[in-house]
Design a protein around this motif. Structure first.
Motif, PDB file in Angstrom:
ATOM      1  N   LYS A 184       0.829  -1.205   0.000  1.00  0.00           N
ATOM      2  CA  LYS A 184       0.000   0.000   0.000  1.00  0.00           C
ATOM      3  C   LYS A 184       0.865   1.257   0.000  1.00  0.00           C
ATOM      4  CE  LYS A 184      -4.237  -1.634   2.232  1.00  0.00           C
ATOM      5  NZ  LYS A 184      -5.104  -1.461   3.422  1.00  0.00           N
TER       6      LYS A 184
ATOM      7  N   GLY B  25      -5.208   7.367   1.706  1.00  0.00           N
ATOM      8  CA  GLY B  25      -5.271   5.949   1.996  1.00  0.00           C
ATOM      9  C   GLY B  25      -5.651   5.169   0.752  1.00  0.00           C
TER      10      GLY B  25
ATOM     11  N   LYS C 277      -7.544   1.460  -0.529  1.00  0.00           N
ATOM     12  CA  LYS C 277      -8.369   0.293  -0.222  1.00  0.00           C
ATOM     13  C   LYS C 277      -8.203  -0.690  -1.367  1.00  0.00           C
ATOM     14  CE  LYS C 277     -13.069  -1.228   0.557  1.00  0.00           C
ATOM     15  NZ  LYS C 277     -14.471  -0.883   0.359  1.00  0.00           N
TER      16      LYS C 277
ATOM     17  N   GLY D 105      -8.706  -3.999  -3.578  1.00  0.00           N
ATOM     18  CA  GLY D 105      -9.819  -4.872  -3.926  1.00  0.00           C
ATOM     19  C   GLY D 105      -9.322  -5.958  -4.864  1.00  0.00           C
TER      20      GLY D 105
ATOM     21  N   THR E 132      -9.124  -1.038  -7.069  1.00  0.00           N
ATOM     22  CA  THR E 132      -8.520  -0.431  -5.894  1.00  0.00           C
ATOM     23  C   THR E 132      -8.908   1.028  -5.870  1.00  0.00           C
ATOM     24  OG1 THR E 132      -6.695  -1.985  -5.734  1.00  0.00           O
ATOM     25  CG2 THR E 132      -6.314   0.197  -4.844  1.00  0.00           C
ATOM     26  N   ASP E 133      -9.226   1.529  -4.698  1.00  0.00           N
ATOM     27  CA  ASP E 133      -9.611   2.928  -4.552  1.00  0.00           C
ATOM     28  C   ASP E 133      -8.624   3.633  -3.634  1.00  0.00           C
ATOM     29  OD1 ASP E 133     -11.967   2.563  -6.087  1.00  0.00           O
ATOM     30  OD2 ASP E 133     -12.977   1.733  -4.324  1.00  0.00           O
TER      31      ASP E 133
END
Length: 173
Positions: free
Chosen positions: A44, A70, A72, A74, A78-79
């Motif tokens: 990340k 940040g 997130k 998936g 991905t966000d």
């Protein structure tokens, strides 16, 4: 897709990514890293750094920075969300360059902006060097494009006339 929301209290850049596209870009950009050895937190952080390093935004000639954010992860998408540094009250012009994912073939990025209830967008791709320069009209982005001055076209019409005339004069002599 990059979506900048300009609001009174907070300005947020939302980024929606293909998880596969992100993986491929990171592997190409950081080819010396063994991704199997990375923890989720390290992955990340690497992705956040990549996104920040490859995003350039100037509004009214002032560089805008991505602050806290940040990611997130998936399976398919991905966000990412970032708080954006102080934006001017009035938008006159904007320059955006997003070089993230140019490692991936046939890539294009949509940059859209929500400003005073109006959403507008530009498409960034290889043809425009993944960048756009815009001005604002009624709180909407209008792409600045180089215009061709047609008043000089008559010069091109004179070239063949000049060449033909030169040949005719040379034949007489």
């Amino acid at each position: 897709m990059y979506y900048l929301e300009v609001k009174e209290n907070i300005n947020i850049l939302n980024i929606n990514l293909s998880q596969n596209g992100l993986n491929e870009a990171l592997k190409k950009q950081y080819s010396k890293i063994d991704f199997k050895e990375l923890s989720t937190t390290e992955y990340k952080q690497l992705a956040v750094n990549y996104l920040k390093e490859n995003f350039h935004l100037d509004i009214n000639g002032q560089a805008i920075k991505l602050l806290e954010g940040g990611l997130k992860l998936g399976k398919h998408q991905t966000d990412a969300k970032f708080i954006v540094s102080g934006l001017p009250k009035t938008f006159e012009n904007l320059f955006v360059k997003i070089e993230a994912f140019i490692e991936n073939e046939h890539h294009q990025t949509v940059f859209s902006l929500l400003l005073k209830g109006n959403t507008s967008k530009v498409i960034l791709n290889k043809n425009n060097n993944y960048s756009a320069s815009v001005r604002f009209k009624d709180h909407l982005m209008v792409v600045n494009s180089a215009t061709f001055n047609k008043n000089y076209l008559w010069c091109f019409a004179l070239i063949p006339i000049f060449l033909i005339g030169k040949k005719l004069i040379a034949k007489r002599n």
